[in-house]
Design an enzyme around this catalytic site. Sequence first.
Site, PDB file in Angstrom:
ATOM      1  N   HIS A   1      -2.645 -43.492  13.334  1.00 13.88           N
ATOM      2  CA  HIS A   1      -3.483 -44.501  12.667  1.00 13.88           C
ATOM      3  C   HIS A   1      -4.166 -45.318  13.757  1.00 13.88           C
ATOM      4  O   HIS A   1      -3.720 -46.404  14.117  1.00 13.88           O
ATOM      5  CB  HIS A   1      -2.660 -45.415  11.748  1.00 13.88           C
ATOM      6  CG  HIS A   1      -3.519 -46.284  10.877  1.00 13.88           C
ATOM      7  ND1 HIS A   1      -3.240 -47.596  10.609  1.00 13.88           N
ATOM      8  CD2 HIS A   1      -4.668 -46.005  10.205  1.00 13.88           C
ATOM      9  CE1 HIS A   1      -4.166 -48.101   9.816  1.00 13.88           C
ATOM     10  NE2 HIS A   1      -5.048 -47.148   9.558  1.00 13.88           N
TER      11      HIS A   1
ATOM     12  N   HIS B   1       1.671 -47.819   2.286  1.00 15.46           N
ATOM     13  CA  HIS B   1       0.387 -47.360   2.824  1.00 15.46           C
ATOM     14  C   HIS B   1       0.531 -47.189   4.342  1.00 15.46           C
ATOM     15  O   HIS B   1       1.100 -48.033   5.014  1.00 15.46           O
ATOM     16  CB  HIS B   1      -0.691 -48.405   2.506  1.00 15.46           C
ATOM     17  CG  HIS B   1      -2.003 -48.147   3.179  1.00 15.46           C
ATOM     18  ND1 HIS B   1      -2.579 -49.035   4.040  1.00 15.46           N
ATOM     19  CD2 HIS B   1      -2.847 -47.081   3.101  1.00 15.46           C
ATOM     20  CE1 HIS B   1      -3.730 -48.549   4.481  1.00 15.46           C
ATOM     21  NE2 HIS B   1      -3.916 -47.364   3.921  1.00 15.46           N
TER      22      HIS B   1
END
Length: 341
Positions: free
Chosen positions: A132, A57
Amino acid sequence: MLAVRKVRRKLRMGTICSPNPSGTKTSSEVCNADWMASLPPHLHNVPLSNLAIPGSHDSFSYWVDEKSPVGPDQTAAIKRLARISLVKKLMKKWSVTQNLTFREQLEAGIRYFDLRVSSKPGDADQEIYFIHGLFGIKVWDGLMEIDSFLTQHPQEIVFLDFNHFYAMDEAHHKRLVLRIQEAFGNKLCSACSVESMTLRALWEKKCQVLIFYHCPFYKQYPFLWPGKKIPAPWANTTSVSKLILFLETTLSERAPRGSFHVSQAILTPRVKTIARGLVGGLKNTLVHRNLPAILDWVKTQKPGAMGVNIITSDFVDLVDFATTVIELNDLLQEDRALAKC
């Protein structure tokens, strides 16, 4: 006979990628670099959608740049707060979801990569970066690292899932796709029937890379697979019990044909979770203590048309995640042995 095959396969793929002076194996050092090549022959004709495949992930987030601007995936309030240098240091603790580089993940057995990308404000080269919260490495550098591994391991197949795009116009998309073409060339697999995607078929074509592109731009290139071909339901919870219930429910609703399936075995922090564990970060606050329970759920699963396919995790090196997922494919061997009885 099955036990003998299992031992032989472990001997082939359970070697150490990098020597450890202590002589012991840690989960990040067990080398599954050729686990697909090591599968028994009868699994070479099984659709990849029916195999158990480990994934990560936010795969690229092993490094983020505290000195870069806050990413366009963040709110205006966060961007204002990030003018304080300490805020970016705290953001890093919650933006990083992996310890291993792309190469190290590949050697550990990871074959699915969750990728989020963005242009960077003020970047004169118009490069695309992983993102991110904070900017990561250039996408080009990551692609080249993956390609280098694939060249050395010609029977391994990877799934690159580009599922979030930020601050990208048509020119940015064209640049990204060009980078993908330059990196992988003939290794790219054209979009076609999911059921036709077997190891043997891909080996014969010398294809190793499936690119999923969650944007209408995919229609312009034959090697870009539509995002709908790889659904990845998201539980969005901090509770292990709720996560497992969600994973079970979405697996029971999985389409038996026509797509791959990603089980996101991850917990997602809420604002209050971050506030309580501000300094500890994602790994110490949420992942470290819950990952063993999540892995226990993985161990109870079985691959197949209505079973698990791709399973993703944060910090894939903290437990023996990749090997646990890979070994689920032994259950397909057991089915074959029982069918012969």
